[in-house]
Design a protein around this motif. Sequence first.
Motif, PDB file in Angstrom:
ATOM      1  N   ALA A   1       0.737  -1.166  -0.158  1.00  0.00           N
ATOM      2  CA  ALA A   1      -0.231  -0.143   0.090  1.00  0.00           C
ATOM      3  C   ALA A   1       1.036   1.239   0.021  1.00  0.00           C
ATOM      4  O   ALA A   1       1.770   1.236   0.376  1.00  0.00           O
ATOM      5  CB  ALA A   1      -0.841  -0.070   1.473  1.00  0.00           C
ATOM      6  N   ARG A   2       0.393   2.285  -0.557  1.00  0.00           N
ATOM      7  CA  ARG A   2       0.998   3.402  -0.838  1.00  0.00           C
ATOM      8  C   ARG A   2       0.479   4.660   0.256  1.00  0.00           C
ATOM      9  O   ARG A   2      -0.640   4.883   0.339  1.00  0.00           O
ATOM     10  CB  ARG A   2       1.109   4.070  -2.091  1.00  0.00           C
ATOM     11  N   VAL A   3       1.261   4.990   1.326  1.00  0.00           N
ATOM     12  CA  VAL A   3       0.872   6.157   2.181  1.00  0.00           C
ATOM     13  C   VAL A   3       1.471   7.309   2.036  1.00  0.00           C
ATOM     14  O   VAL A   3       2.669   7.504   1.855  1.00  0.00           O
ATOM     15  CB  VAL A   3       1.039   5.471   3.710  1.00  0.00           C
ATOM     16  N   ILE A   4       0.603   8.632   1.944  1.00  0.00           N
ATOM     17  CA  ILE A   4       1.301  10.002   1.651  1.00  0.00           C
ATOM     18  C   ILE A   4       1.431  10.378   3.103  1.00  0.00           C
ATOM     19  O   ILE A   4       0.351  10.624   3.882  1.00  0.00           O
ATOM     20  CB  ILE A   4       0.487  10.724   0.698  1.00  0.00           C
ATOM     21  N   VAL A   5       2.604  11.139   3.339  1.00  0.00           N
ATOM     22  CA  VAL A   5       2.616  11.913   4.403  1.00  0.00           C
ATOM     23  C   VAL A   5       2.795  13.251   3.851  1.00  0.00           C
ATOM     24  O   VAL A   5       3.871  13.517   3.194  1.00  0.00           O
ATOM     25  CB  VAL A   5       3.777  11.600   5.378  1.00  0.00           C
ATOM     26  N   ASP A   6       1.838  14.434   4.120  1.00  0.00           N
ATOM     27  CA  ASP A   6       2.242  15.648   3.537  1.00  0.00           C
ATOM     28  C   ASP A   6       2.657  16.499   5.049  1.00  0.00           C
ATOM     29  O   ASP A   6       2.174  16.312   6.130  1.00  0.00           O
ATOM     30  CB  ASP A   6       0.954  16.480   3.469  1.00  0.00           C
ATOM     31  N   VAL A   7       3.618  17.146   5.017  1.00  0.00           N
ATOM     32  CA  VAL A   7       4.310  18.002   5.912  1.00  0.00           C
ATOM     33  C   VAL A   7       4.440  19.497   5.537  1.00  0.00           C
ATOM     34  O   VAL A   7       4.943  19.886   4.521  1.00  0.00           O
ATOM     35  CB  VAL A   7       5.733  17.410   6.573  1.00  0.00           C
ATOM     36  N   MET A   8       3.809  20.369   6.211  1.00  0.00           N
ATOM     37  CA  MET A   8       3.643  21.960   5.957  1.00  0.00           C
ATOM     38  C   MET A   8       3.904  22.545   7.130  1.00  0.00           C
ATOM     39  O   MET A   8       3.743  22.118   8.119  1.00  0.00           O
ATOM     40  CB  MET A   8       2.215  22.194   5.447  1.00  0.00           C
ATOM     41  N   LEU A   9       4.562  23.745   6.895  1.00  0.00           N
ATOM     42  CA  LEU A   9       4.884  24.670   8.187  1.00  0.00           C
ATOM     43  C   LEU A   9       3.351  25.051   8.547  1.00  0.00           C
ATOM     44  O   LEU A   9       2.466  25.195   7.956  1.00  0.00           O
ATOM     45  CB  LEU A   9       5.558  25.950   7.881  1.00  0.00           C
ATOM     46  N   LYS A  10       3.340  25.313  10.093  1.00  0.00           N
ATOM     47  CA  LYS A  10       2.312  25.755  10.752  1.00  0.00           C
ATOM     48  C   LYS A  10       1.754  26.941  10.307  1.00  0.00           C
ATOM     49  O   LYS A  10       2.716  27.822   9.908  1.00  0.00           O
ATOM     50  CB  LYS A  10       2.305  25.644  12.093  1.00  0.00           C
ATOM     51  N   PRO A  11       0.373  27.328  10.261  1.00  0.00           N
ATOM     52  CA  PRO A  11       0.012  28.656   9.618  1.00  0.00           C
ATOM     53  C   PRO A  11       0.774  29.773   9.958  1.00  0.00           C
ATOM     54  O   PRO A  11       1.004  30.927   9.228  1.00  0.00           O
ATOM     55  CB  PRO A  11      -1.338  28.545   9.556  1.00  0.00           C
ATOM     56  N   GLU A  12       1.211  29.635  11.382  1.00  0.00           N
ATOM     57  CA  GLU A  12       1.564  30.922  12.157  1.00  0.00           C
ATOM     58  C   GLU A  12       3.120  31.145  11.945  1.00  0.00           C
ATOM     59  O   GLU A  12       3.820  32.014  12.277  1.00  0.00           O
ATOM     60  CB  GLU A  12       1.497  30.822  13.531  1.00  0.00           C
ATOM     61  N   ILE A  13       3.780  30.257  11.102  1.00  0.00           N
ATOM     62  CA  ILE A  13       5.074  30.049  10.790  1.00  0.00           C
ATOM     63  C   ILE A  13       5.577  30.806   9.530  1.00  0.00           C
ATOM     64  O   ILE A  13       4.862  30.344   8.803  1.00  0.00           O
ATOM     65  CB  ILE A  13       5.928  28.758  11.101  1.00  0.00           C
ATOM     66  N   LEU A  14       6.451  31.636   9.378  1.00  0.00           N
ATOM     67  CA  LEU A  14       6.672  32.600   8.354  1.00  0.00           C
ATOM     68  C   LEU A  14       7.175  31.421   7.385  1.00  0.00           C
ATOM     69  O   LEU A  14       8.172  30.529   7.695  1.00  0.00           O
ATOM     70  CB  LEU A  14       7.717  33.365   8.671  1.00  0.00           C
ATOM     71  N   ASP A  15       6.880  31.549   5.990  1.00  0.00           N
ATOM     72  CA  ASP A  15       7.489  30.578   4.855  1.00  0.00           C
ATOM     73  C   ASP A  15       7.980  31.331   3.776  1.00  0.00           C
ATOM     74  O   ASP A  15       7.550  31.649   2.846  1.00  0.00           O
ATOM     75  CB  ASP A  15       6.139  29.887   4.348  1.00  0.00           C
ATOM     76  N   PRO A  16       9.318  31.807   3.960  1.00  0.00           N
ATOM     77  CA  PRO A  16      10.051  32.370   2.792  1.00  0.00           C
ATOM     78  C   PRO A  16      10.166  31.950   1.584  1.00  0.00           C
ATOM     79  O   PRO A  16      10.150  32.589   0.659  1.00  0.00           O
ATOM     80  CB  PRO A  16      11.678  32.572   3.591  1.00  0.00           C
ATOM     81  N   GLN A  17      10.162  30.558   1.644  1.00  0.00           N
ATOM     82  CA  GLN A  17      10.168  29.902   0.238  1.00  0.00           C
ATOM     83  C   GLN A  17       8.936  30.103  -0.532  1.00  0.00           C
ATOM     84  O   GLN A  17       8.952  30.345  -1.546  1.00  0.00           O
ATOM     85  CB  GLN A  17      10.369  28.172   0.355  1.00  0.00           C
ATOM     86  N   GLY A  18       7.915  30.017   0.282  1.00  0.00           N
ATOM     87  CA  GLY A  18       6.403  30.481  -0.346  1.00  0.00           C
ATOM     88  C   GLY A  18       6.506  31.737  -0.628  1.00  0.00           C
ATOM     89  O   GLY A  18       6.058  32.000  -1.744  1.00  0.00           O
ATOM     90  N   GLN A  19       6.903  32.810   0.114  1.00  0.00           N
ATOM     91  CA  GLN A  19       6.741  34.073  -0.413  1.00  0.00           C
ATOM     92  C   GLN A  19       7.659  34.340  -1.584  1.00  0.00           C
ATOM     93  O   GLN A  19       7.288  35.018  -2.266  1.00  0.00           O
ATOM     94  CB  GLN A  19       7.471  34.816   0.982  1.00  0.00           C
ATOM     95  N   ALA A  20       8.877  33.870  -1.506  1.00  0.00           N
ATOM     96  CA  ALA A  20       9.676  33.903  -2.579  1.00  0.00           C
ATOM     97  C   ALA A  20       8.876  33.658  -4.014  1.00  0.00           C
ATOM     98  O   ALA A  20       8.993  34.193  -5.272  1.00  0.00           O
ATOM     99  CB  ALA A  20      10.878  33.257  -2.729  1.00  0.00           C
ATOM    100  N   ILE A  21       8.345  32.580  -3.886  1.00  0.00           N
ATOM    101  CA  ILE A  21       7.301  31.878  -5.216  1.00  0.00           C
ATOM    102  C   ILE A  21       6.158  32.852  -5.436  1.00  0.00           C
ATOM    103  O   ILE A  21       6.063  33.243  -6.729  1.00  0.00           O
ATOM    104  CB  ILE A  21       6.781  30.741  -5.026  1.00  0.00           C
ATOM    105  N   ALA A  22       5.555  33.152  -4.457  1.00  0.00           N
ATOM    106  CA  ALA A  22       4.328  34.276  -4.696  1.00  0.00           C
ATOM    107  C   ALA A  22       4.967  35.528  -5.259  1.00  0.00           C
ATOM    108  O   ALA A  22       4.342  36.053  -6.102  1.00  0.00           O
ATOM    109  CB  ALA A  22       3.582  34.520  -3.468  1.00  0.00           C
ATOM    110  N   ARG A  23       6.181  36.044  -4.872  1.00  0.00           N
ATOM    111  CA  ARG A  23       6.835  37.438  -5.555  1.00  0.00           C
ATOM    112  C   ARG A  23       7.176  37.309  -6.916  1.00  0.00           C
ATOM    113  O   ARG A  23       7.260  37.995  -7.602  1.00  0.00           O
ATOM    114  CB  ARG A  23       7.609  37.744  -4.552  1.00  0.00           C
ATOM    115  N   ALA A  24       7.877  35.761  -7.147  1.00  0.00           N
ATOM    116  CA  ALA A  24       8.177  35.448  -8.511  1.00  0.00           C
ATOM    117  C   ALA A  24       7.120  35.402  -9.670  1.00  0.00           C
ATOM    118  O   ALA A  24       7.497  35.848 -10.728  1.00  0.00           O
ATOM    119  CB  ALA A  24       9.125  34.194  -8.331  1.00  0.00           C
ATOM    120  N   LEU A  25       5.845  34.918  -9.074  1.00  0.00           N
ATOM    121  CA  LEU A  25       4.707  34.542 -10.225  1.00  0.00           C
ATOM    122  C   LEU A  25       4.728  35.863 -10.888  1.00  0.00           C
ATOM    123  O   LEU A  25       4.628  35.972 -12.232  1.00  0.00           O
ATOM    124  CB  LEU A  25       3.674  34.157  -9.385  1.00  0.00           C
TER     125      LEU A  25
END
Lengths: 81, 81
Positions: free
Chosen positions: A2-26
């Motif tokens: 069987a295949r199990v997926i584990v998704d790991v995301m920064l908690k909402p209150e933690i700043l995400d500079p990688q995500g912000q860089a992508i949002a600014r690049a778009l």
Amino acid sequence: MARVIVDVMLKPEILDPQGQAIARALPRLGFSGVAAVRQGKRFELELEGPADDTALAEVRKMAETLLANTVIEDYTVRVEE
Amino acid sequence: MARVIVDVMLKPEILDPQGQAIARALPRLGFSGVAAVRQGKRFELELEGPADDTALAEVRKMAETLLANTVIEDYTVRVEE
């Protein structure tokens, strides 16, 4: 198997500079309409046996021990159909 | 506002040393029953509008341009309910 997926995301209150860089690049790349981006990790685990309750409890322990830093990250575990 | 998920994984034929390192670490940490691990990336995009066909086509273009390296990675786009 069987295949199990584990998704790991920064908690909402933690700043995400990688995500912000992508949002600014778009817009620079000519894309519009995206308000925010968050980047996280995705793990695909191939289990040797079925994805029963015992196996999923074990995967949750793996996520807490090794795959996620639960101080700053949330994780979800799900079976891939 | 709609949330769209872009999952980016190495193509199956591409070696994944991060995933292998995790798979090898699990038995040392006392976990068994996992045959293989692949690690990838997960992006959560908050759209300003609805996740209609036009918006999803645009997200697919973003994935090809910025989020995935399509030489070595596959991506999937889906709307989060």
